[in-house]
Design a protein around this motif. Sequence first.
Motif, PDB file in Angstrom:
ATOM      1  N   LYS A   1      12.946  -9.613  32.190  1.00 44.76           N
ATOM      2  CA  LYS A   1      11.467  -9.935  32.511  1.00 44.76           C
ATOM      3  C   LYS A   1      10.847  -9.447  33.876  1.00 44.76           C
ATOM      4  O   LYS A   1       9.761  -9.208  33.706  1.00 44.76           O
ATOM      5  CB  LYS A   1      11.379 -11.653  32.226  1.00 44.76           C
TER       6      LYS A   1
ATOM      7  N   ILE B   1      10.122  -5.644  33.638  1.00 43.77           N
ATOM      8  CA  ILE B   1       9.135  -5.302  32.877  1.00 43.77           C
ATOM      9  C   ILE B   1       8.018  -5.855  33.387  1.00 43.77           C
ATOM     10  O   ILE B   1       6.717  -5.222  33.341  1.00 43.77           O
ATOM     11  CB  ILE B   1       9.238  -6.279  31.502  1.00 43.77           C
TER      12      ILE B   1
ATOM     13  N   ALA C   1      20.350 -11.935  34.159  1.00 43.28           N
ATOM     14  CA  ALA C   1      20.943 -10.614  34.130  1.00 43.28           C
ATOM     15  C   ALA C   1      20.286  -9.632  33.207  1.00 43.28           C
ATOM     16  O   ALA C   1      20.201  -9.761  31.954  1.00 43.28           O
ATOM     17  CB  ALA C   1      22.507 -10.751  33.856  1.00 43.28           C
TER      18      ALA C   1
HETATM   19  C1  LIG Z   1      10.903  -9.008  23.725  1.00 38.22           C
HETATM   20  C2  LIG Z   1      11.438  -9.623  25.074  1.00 38.22           C
HETATM   21  N1  LIG Z   1      11.576  -9.099  26.120  1.00 38.22           N
HETATM   22  C3  LIG Z   1      12.224  -9.227  27.265  1.00 38.22           C
HETATM   23  C4  LIG Z   1      12.741 -10.841  27.300  1.00 38.22           C
HETATM   24  C5  LIG Z   1      13.156 -11.282  28.696  1.00 38.22           C
HETATM   25  O1  LIG Z   1      14.395 -11.436  28.635  1.00 38.22           O
HETATM   26  P1  LIG Z   1      15.403 -11.695  29.842  1.00 38.22           P
HETATM   27  O2  LIG Z   1      15.833 -13.265  29.840  1.00 38.22           O
HETATM   28  O3  LIG Z   1      16.158 -10.407  30.023  1.00 38.22           O
HETATM   29  O4  LIG Z   1      14.350 -11.791  31.229  1.00 38.22           O
HETATM   30  C6  LIG Z   1      12.433 -11.573  26.365  1.00 38.22           C
HETATM   31  C7  LIG Z   1      12.833 -12.901  26.312  1.00 38.22           C
HETATM   32  O5  LIG Z   1      12.551 -13.795  25.585  1.00 38.22           O
HETATM   33  C8  LIG Z   1      11.961 -10.909  24.993  1.00 38.22           C
HETATM   34  O6  LIG Z   1      11.682 -11.623  23.830  1.00 38.22           O
END
Ligand SMILES: Cc1ncc(COP(=O)(O)O)c(C=O)c1O
Length: 390
Positions: free
Chosen positions: A104, A107, A248
């Motif tokens: 996250k 992103i 992670a």
């Molecule tokens: C489409 C999508 N991308 C990224 C993530 C984030 O995941 P992370 O736990 O690695 O931050 C999520 C979490 O729900 C998600 O649904």
Amino acid sequence: MHIELSEKLKSFKPFLFEELYRKEKAERTRGKDIISLAVGDPDIPTDKSIVACAVSEVRKGANHRYPNTKGNENLRRAVCEWHKRRHGLVFDHDKEVSILVGSKEGIAHLPLVVMNRGDYCLIPDPTYPTYRTGVVLSGGRVHDVPLEEKNDFLPDLGKIPQKILGRTKLFFINYPNNPTGAGVTLDFFRDLVKWARKNEVIVAQDAAYCEIYFDEPTPSIFQVNGARDLAVEFYSASKTYCMAGWRAGWVVGNGKLACALNQLKENIDSGQFNAVQNAAAFALRNHEKILPAVRGRFKARAAAFCKGLRESGWHFVEPKGSCFVWARPPVKCPSLDAVCYMLEKASLLAAPGSGFGRFGEGFIRFSLTEPEPVLATAIKRIRALDWSGL
Ligand SMILES: Cc1ncc(COP(=O)(O)O)c(C=O)c1O
């Protein structure tokens, strides 16, 4: 003293589900036994072998020092080994991989390294909300790209207006898709890479659910020749290894982007705890032992849940992967009305599709991240629900 918060902070939209959570809390206070399938937080515990590895890593004094932001070499090498086994692709662990504190944050930070004020970022609609975060922070602009059932919830690249494309830097995509459960094909990736090269757009494929596929394995965009010139993929241990709380994730692909993201992060965080990184490396190296059970459970859950929904008159396309079922209720109505009705009459909370974007209106997202008996009870309640009162 009156503290005035920044314009930037205020520009983040309020969380749509807040009002719903208030309603859920009120129902619980009234003694109702609420089942919540609104959020995608995996209930399955992390595999014992990963936990045991982490415990021994926590005991090592060397891990108690600062990690490096880019990620430790052990995990970066494990990421490359995994790609070699899974897709036959070779990545340079030094130049083409950067470790994230959960995908996250990567992103959310990516737009800050490529976008300037006024640039456009293409974001699917419906969408995972974090794609907007960095765009807002960078002063960029969002152009929503519809994901429609008639196109298998894939973007129609030909419909993106040329005048937007002229100022577009970045396109986030996400397959298997949250919230629609749609899958992706290598053919689509081929078209996308060709289109992106022509229009000089960077592609970020969010592969958070790439291992939670039900039939066809999810391809990597890097199976397309030349994709490395313009794309990155975000990966996460959260769903694949049920490690959501560990934080992670990693980014692989275009070296300039992976390194730039790391350069930004050096100014913000100091990387993930080395014990967690080494546990994630262990998970990747033991993927073939750990993953099938997780995938099998989500696949069985999706099949059972879809069967119940179908028999109750709901309309949907079976998910190809992810932890979600994206469906229209038997009665045509706004998503929020349907969710509130289910909460009141069936003590079941789900996420309204409209919360994921304009093209989500009319849909409900069920998250299959509760144990099987809870999901069976949810289906029983859905079967018993009389929609004529709405
Ligand atoms: C489409 C999508 N991308 C990224 C993530 C984030 O995941 P992370 O736990 O690695 O931050 C999520 C979490 O729900 C998600 O649904």
